[in-house]
Scaffold this motif. Structure first.
Motif, mmCIF file in Angstrom:
data_model
loop_
_atom_site.group_PDB
_atom_site.id
_atom_site.type_symbol
_atom_site.label_atom_id
_atom_site.label_comp_id
_atom_site.label_asym_id
_atom_site.label_seq_id
_atom_site.Cartn_x
_atom_site.Cartn_y
_atom_site.Cartn_z
ATOM 1 N N LEU A 100 0.826 -1.190 0.000
ATOM 2 C CA LEU A 100 0.000 0.000 0.000
ATOM 3 C C LEU A 100 0.866 1.248 0.000
ATOM 4 O O LEU A 100 1.993 1.241 0.473
ATOM 5 N N ALA A 101 0.343 2.339 -0.541
ATOM 6 C CA ALA A 101 1.086 3.595 -0.577
ATOM 7 C C ALA A 101 0.920 4.309 0.762
ATOM 8 O O ALA A 101 -0.198 4.405 1.263
ATOM 9 N N PRO A 102 1.951 4.830 1.380
ATOM 10 C CA PRO A 102 3.340 4.656 0.958
ATOM 11 C C PRO A 102 3.813 3.237 1.255
ATOM 12 O O PRO A 102 3.543 2.695 2.327
ATOM 13 N N CYS A 103 4.487 2.671 0.307
ATOM 14 C CA CYS A 103 4.912 1.278 0.385
ATOM 15 C C CYS A 103 6.077 1.141 1.377
ATOM 16 O O CYS A 103 7.110 1.774 1.224
ATOM 17 N N VAL A 104 5.873 0.335 2.412
ATOM 18 C CA VAL A 104 6.939 0.077 3.382
ATOM 19 C C VAL A 104 7.316 -1.388 3.225
ATOM 20 O O VAL A 104 6.605 -2.279 3.651
ATOM 21 N N ASN A 105 8.440 -1.622 2.559
ATOM 22 C CA ASN A 105 8.908 -2.984 2.320
ATOM 23 C C ASN A 105 10.403 -3.048 2.623
ATOM 24 O O ASN A 105 10.926 -2.176 3.304
ATOM 25 N N ASP A 106 11.096 -4.050 2.105
ATOM 26 C CA ASP A 106 12.528 -4.200 2.398
ATOM 27 C C ASP A 106 13.349 -2.984 1.989
ATOM 28 O O ASP A 106 14.422 -2.744 2.530
ATOM 29 N N ASN A 107 12.858 -2.195 1.036
ATOM 30 C CA ASN A 107 13.624 -1.033 0.575
ATOM 31 C C ASN A 107 13.564 0.148 1.526
ATOM 32 O O ASN A 107 14.398 1.036 1.449
ATOM 33 N N ASN A 108 12.548 0.189 2.368
ATOM 34 C CA ASN A 108 12.442 1.339 3.276
ATOM 35 C C ASN A 108 11.865 0.973 4.638
ATOM 36 O O ASN A 108 11.014 1.652 5.173
ATOM 37 N N VAL A 109 12.353 -0.114 5.216
ATOM 38 C CA VAL A 109 11.973 -0.516 6.572
ATOM 39 C C VAL A 109 12.259 0.654 7.518
ATOM 40 O O VAL A 109 13.313 1.290 7.431
ATOM 41 N N MET A 110 11.324 0.941 8.418
ATOM 42 C CA MET A 110 11.472 2.106 9.292
ATOM 43 C C MET A 110 12.794 2.098 10.049
ATOM 44 O O MET A 110 13.443 3.132 10.191
ATOM 45 N N ALA A 111 13.218 0.929 10.522
ATOM 46 C CA ALA A 111 14.460 0.854 11.297
ATOM 47 C C ALA A 111 15.684 1.195 10.453
ATOM 48 O O ALA A 111 16.728 1.541 10.991
ATOM 49 N N LEU A 112 15.576 1.094 9.159
ATOM 50 C CA LEU A 112 16.706 1.423 8.291
ATOM 51 C C LEU A 112 16.533 2.785 7.635
ATOM 52 O O LEU A 112 17.499 3.448 7.287
ATOM 53 N N HIS A 113 15.292 3.199 7.455
ATOM 54 C CA HIS A 113 15.009 4.429 6.720
ATOM 55 C C HIS A 113 14.928 5.671 7.612
ATOM 56 O O HIS A 113 15.230 6.767 7.181
ATOM 57 N N SER A 114 14.517 5.499 8.866
ATOM 58 C CA SER A 114 14.357 6.638 9.765
ATOM 59 C C SER A 114 15.707 7.274 10.074
ATOM 60 O O SER A 114 16.675 6.580 10.338
ATOM 61 N N PRO A 115 15.768 8.589 10.085
ATOM 62 C CA PRO A 115 17.035 9.243 10.414
ATOM 63 C C PRO A 115 17.354 9.199 11.911
ATOM 64 O O PRO A 115 18.486 9.389 12.302
ATOM 65 N N SER A 116 16.342 8.924 12.728
ATOM 66 C CA SER A 116 16.532 8.920 14.178
ATOM 67 C C SER A 116 15.773 7.749 14.789
ATOM 68 O O SER A 116 14.637 7.454 14.402
ATOM 69 N N ALA A 117 16.358 7.092 15.774
ATOM 70 C CA ALA A 117 15.697 5.982 16.455
ATOM 71 C C ALA A 117 14.495 6.454 17.257
ATOM 72 O O ALA A 117 13.570 5.679 17.501
ATOM 73 N N THR A 118 14.474 7.718 17.632
ATOM 74 C CA THR A 118 13.326 8.230 18.385
ATOM 75 C C THR A 118 12.070 8.263 17.521
ATOM 76 O O THR A 118 10.961 8.221 18.061
ATOM 77 N N VAL A 119 12.222 8.312 16.198
ATOM 78 C CA VAL A 119 11.063 8.262 15.302
ATOM 79 C C VAL A 119 10.327 6.942 15.491
ATOM 80 O O VAL A 119 9.099 6.890 15.539
ATOM 81 N N MET A 120 11.075 5.864 15.610
ATOM 82 C CA MET A 120 10.472 4.555 15.818
ATOM 83 C C MET A 120 9.731 4.511 17.152
ATOM 84 O O MET A 120 8.603 4.024 17.230
ATOM 85 N N TRP A 121 10.386 4.976 18.213
ATOM 86 C CA TRP A 121 9.753 4.985 19.530
ATOM 87 C C TRP A 121 8.446 5.776 19.464
ATOM 88 O O TRP A 121 7.409 5.317 19.942
ATOM 89 N N ASP A 122 8.503 6.952 18.857
ATOM 90 C CA ASP A 122 7.343 7.836 18.762
ATOM 91 C C ASP A 122 6.199 7.165 18.006
ATOM 92 O O ASP A 122 5.046 7.188 18.442
ATOM 93 N N TYR A 123 6.509 6.535 16.888
ATOM 94 C CA TYR A 123 5.472 5.898 16.079
ATOM 95 C C TYR A 123 4.827 4.732 16.827
ATOM 96 O O TYR A 123 3.602 4.598 16.854
#
Length: 196
Positions: A100-123
């Motif tokens: 689904l758009a936005p497509c989150v797959n192996d190319n842009n996994v949040m843990a690899l794509h996010s510029p900050s680890a706090t983004v993951m915690w926040d989400y």
């Protein structure tokens, strides 16, 4: 000349009329209290100043991933499921589910794509688990974040994530350019200025 002399007062009068028309509250609503504003203000910045006390490890997060039902949407391996990919797969299989758009797959996994680890915690804190958002305790969010960071080879399994260590995690995409954009496919609209 008379028109020019009259223009400024008319302009001031028109602007003040417009401003006063927007001013009435009609007796509806009230000013939010400081506690209400604090309860709504839950976003976490890259520096982690807003992170609450708590701690968690990848081992604790692995158990929570199953207990809290994350695997029901994201899959036991964090990929190959209907919900966005959380853990990069080994690349040997392709998912049968549409992206689904936005497509989150192996190319842009949040843990690899996010510029900050706090983004993951926040989400995770604000949006998970689906249907029971904001029910996780801070320790649980730290643990789930640690689990996803570990499973994507960013931290070690025994690293403790807390308000001090999480913002210090060096993310692969911290400079915003570690991952190339997905290749364009015919029929997919491009954003203006998108790299070719």
């Amino acid at each position: 000349m008379a028109f020019r002399e009259l223009t400024l007062p008319l302009l001031v009068l028109a602007l003040s009329q417009a401003a006063s028309a927007q001013a009435p509250s009609y007796g509806v609503g009230r000013t939010a209290t400081a506690d209400e504003i604090h309860a709504w203000d839950i976003s976490i910045g890259p520096d982690g100043k807003e992170l609450p006390p708590g701690r968690g490890t990848a081992k604790e997060g692995a158990q929570l991933y199953l207990q809290k039902g994350c695997s029901g949407c994201h899959g036991r391996s964090g990929s190959m499921a209907p919900a966005p990919t959380l853990i990069k797969s080994d690349g040997t299989k392709t998912t049968p589910y549409p992206c689904l758009a936005p497509c989150v797959n192996d190319n842009n996994v949040m843990a690899l794509h996010s510029p900050s680890a706090t983004v993951m915690w926040d989400y995770i804190n604000r949006g998970m688990p689906l249907g029971k958002e904001q029910t996780l305790k801070p320790d649980e969010v730290y643990s789930l974040t640690a689990f996803l960071l570990f499973m994507n080879n960013i931290i070690k399994e025994d690293d403790v994530m807390d308000a001090q260590s999480l913002p210090a995690v060096v993310m692969p995409n911290r400079d915003g350019a570690a991952l190339p954009p997905e290749p364009w496919q015919h029929g997919v609209p491009r954003l203006k200025g998108y790299p070719r």
